[in-house]
Write a protein that holds these residues in place. Structure first.
Motif, PDB file in Angstrom:
ATOM      1  N   ILE A  44       1.051  -0.728 -18.518  1.00 57.62           N
ATOM      2  CA  ILE A  44       0.007  -1.664 -18.099  1.00 57.62           C
ATOM      3  C   ILE A  44       0.277  -3.057 -18.686  1.00 57.62           C
ATOM      4  O   ILE A  44       0.153  -4.084 -17.996  1.00 57.62           O
ATOM      5  N   LYS A  45       0.661  -3.105 -19.939  1.00 57.58           N
ATOM      6  CA  LYS A  45       0.950  -4.377 -20.600  1.00 57.58           C
ATOM      7  C   LYS A  45       2.133  -5.080 -19.944  1.00 57.58           C
ATOM      8  O   LYS A  45       2.102  -6.292 -19.705  1.00 57.58           O
ATOM      9  N   TYR A  46       3.185  -4.327 -19.656  1.00 69.32           N
ATOM     10  CA  TYR A  46       4.391  -4.931 -19.086  1.00 69.32           C
ATOM     11  C   TYR A  46       4.136  -5.522 -17.699  1.00 69.32           C
ATOM     12  O   TYR A  46       4.825  -6.451 -17.279  1.00 69.32           O
ATOM     13  N   PHE A  47       3.152  -4.976 -16.981  1.00 64.85           N
ATOM     14  CA  PHE A  47       2.836  -5.482 -15.646  1.00 64.85           C
ATOM     15  C   PHE A  47       1.579  -6.346 -15.655  1.00 64.85           C
ATOM     16  O   PHE A  47       0.814  -6.371 -14.691  1.00 64.85           O
ATOM     17  N   ASN A  48       1.396  -7.068 -16.747  1.00 65.23           N
ATOM     18  CA  ASN A  48       0.291  -8.020 -16.839  1.00 65.23           C
ATOM     19  C   ASN A  48       0.355  -8.991 -15.667  1.00 65.23           C
ATOM     20  O   ASN A  48       1.409  -9.534 -15.331  1.00 65.23           O
ATOM     21  N   GLY A  49      -0.788  -9.181 -15.014  1.00 68.15           N
ATOM     22  CA  GLY A  49      -0.841 -10.045 -13.840  1.00 68.15           C
ATOM     23  C   GLY A  49      -0.827  -9.267 -12.539  1.00 68.15           C
ATOM     24  O   GLY A  49      -1.123  -9.820 -11.476  1.00 68.15           O
ATOM     25  N   PHE A  50      -0.475  -7.983 -12.594  1.00 69.77           N
ATOM     26  CA  PHE A  50      -0.501  -7.119 -11.427  1.00 69.77           C
ATOM     27  C   PHE A  50      -1.759  -6.257 -11.467  1.00 69.77           C
ATOM     28  O   PHE A  50      -2.295  -5.968 -12.538  1.00 69.77           O
ATOM     29  N   SER A  51      -2.222  -5.821 -10.307  1.00 70.90           N
ATOM     30  CA  SER A  51      -3.383  -4.938 -10.221  1.00 70.90           C
ATOM     31  C   SER A  51      -2.911  -3.507  -9.971  1.00 70.90           C
ATOM     32  O   SER A  51      -2.108  -3.278  -9.059  1.00 70.90           O
ATOM     33  N   LEU A  52      -3.411  -2.570 -10.775  1.00 68.82           N
ATOM     34  CA  LEU A  52      -3.089  -1.164 -10.582  1.00 68.82           C
ATOM     35  C   LEU A  52      -3.973  -0.597  -9.474  1.00 68.82           C
ATOM     36  O   LEU A  52      -5.179  -0.488  -9.623  1.00 68.82           O
ATOM     37  N   LYS A  53      -3.357  -0.241  -8.346  1.00 68.44           N
ATOM     38  CA  LYS A  53      -4.105   0.289  -7.208  1.00 68.44           C
ATOM     39  C   LYS A  53      -4.241   1.804  -7.274  1.00 68.44           C
ATOM     40  O   LYS A  53      -5.223   2.377  -6.797  1.00 68.44           O
TER      41      LYS A  53
END
Length: 235
Positions: A203-212
């Motif tokens: 989750i941290k590494y994909f900061n700025g993305f939304s988890l769908k």
């Protein structure tokens, strides 16, 4: 697994092979007797092709490499893109998906695979050949955990996985979809096979993305995928 455990494993594996081969020889002899009056095929001992692990009550399979491509194919169907880009996921996924949607497959070691709607190309996850914010439908599954460990001939780089994730983020189109798969659990490196990540790390590494959607294949794979899983299930 330490060195002693490794040698113990290899010993018992060899012993199991030997015992199964004895049963194979018994079956060969029995079948040879049955086949003496059937002239349709030759049956010579030098042509033997022992398959010693298939006498099971159910059909075995590698759950991780059956379930995650099946999950991803269903997501791509929902996305319905004009083209799908895959970065080094399993070839089974790319080859079957290409029957329904054009697929460009990129790998550090390009596959000599020739199918309609599938283009296999050489690519480096640290320098993807796409403009920023350009890829509508992208997948990278069971790949990031290997980057920088040298397993596939790539340069050693302790931060290689993070650099590769930044490339995936760079090329994904705003509003686009990224299908991403890695092993989850207690964070550690099993050199030189792969890394294992925590849920929080991803989750941290994909900061700025939304988890769908968070879909998990638990350690107990007998019940299959757990869709819309909670974080505590992954810990």
């Amino acid at each position: 697994m330490n060195l002693l455990q490794f040698f113990r494993y290899q010993f018992w594996k060899s012993l199991s092979f030997f015992s199964r081969y004895i049963f194979f020889l018994r079956d060969f002899n029995t079948f040879h007797q049955m086949n003496q009056h059937d002239s349709r095929f030759t049956l010579f001992f030098q042509d033997q092709y022992p398959c010693l692990s298939d006498k099971t009550e159910t059909t075995g399979f590698d759950a991780h490499y059956i379930y995650h491509p099946a999950w991803a194919a269903r997501r791509v169907k929902q996305i319905n893109p004009k083209k799908h880009i895959d970065i080094s996921s399993t070839l089974t996924f790319c080859s079957i998906l290409s029957a329904f949607v054009p697929v460009d497959f990129y790998d550090y070691r390009p596959a000599q695979l020739y199918l309609s709607n599938l283009h296999s190309k050489k690519g480096n996850l640290l320098h993807l050949p796409f403009p920023s914010d350009s890829v509508e439908s992208l997948s990278c599954m069971h790949t990031i955990e290997h980057i920088g460990l040298g397993r596939y001939g790539d340069p050693l780089d302790a931060q290689g996985d993070l650099k590769a994730i930044e490339e995936l983020k760079r090329v994904t189109k705003p509003g686009g979809s990224l299908l991403f798969v890695v092993p989850l659990g207690k964070p550690r490196i099993r050199f030189n096979a792969h890394r294992i990540y925590s849920y929080e790390q991803v989750i941290k590494y994909f900061n700025g993305f939304s988890l769908k959607e968070f879909t998990l294949l638990p350690d107990d794979t007998s019940k299959g995928l757990k869709r819309n899983a909670k974080q505590k299930v992954a810990d």
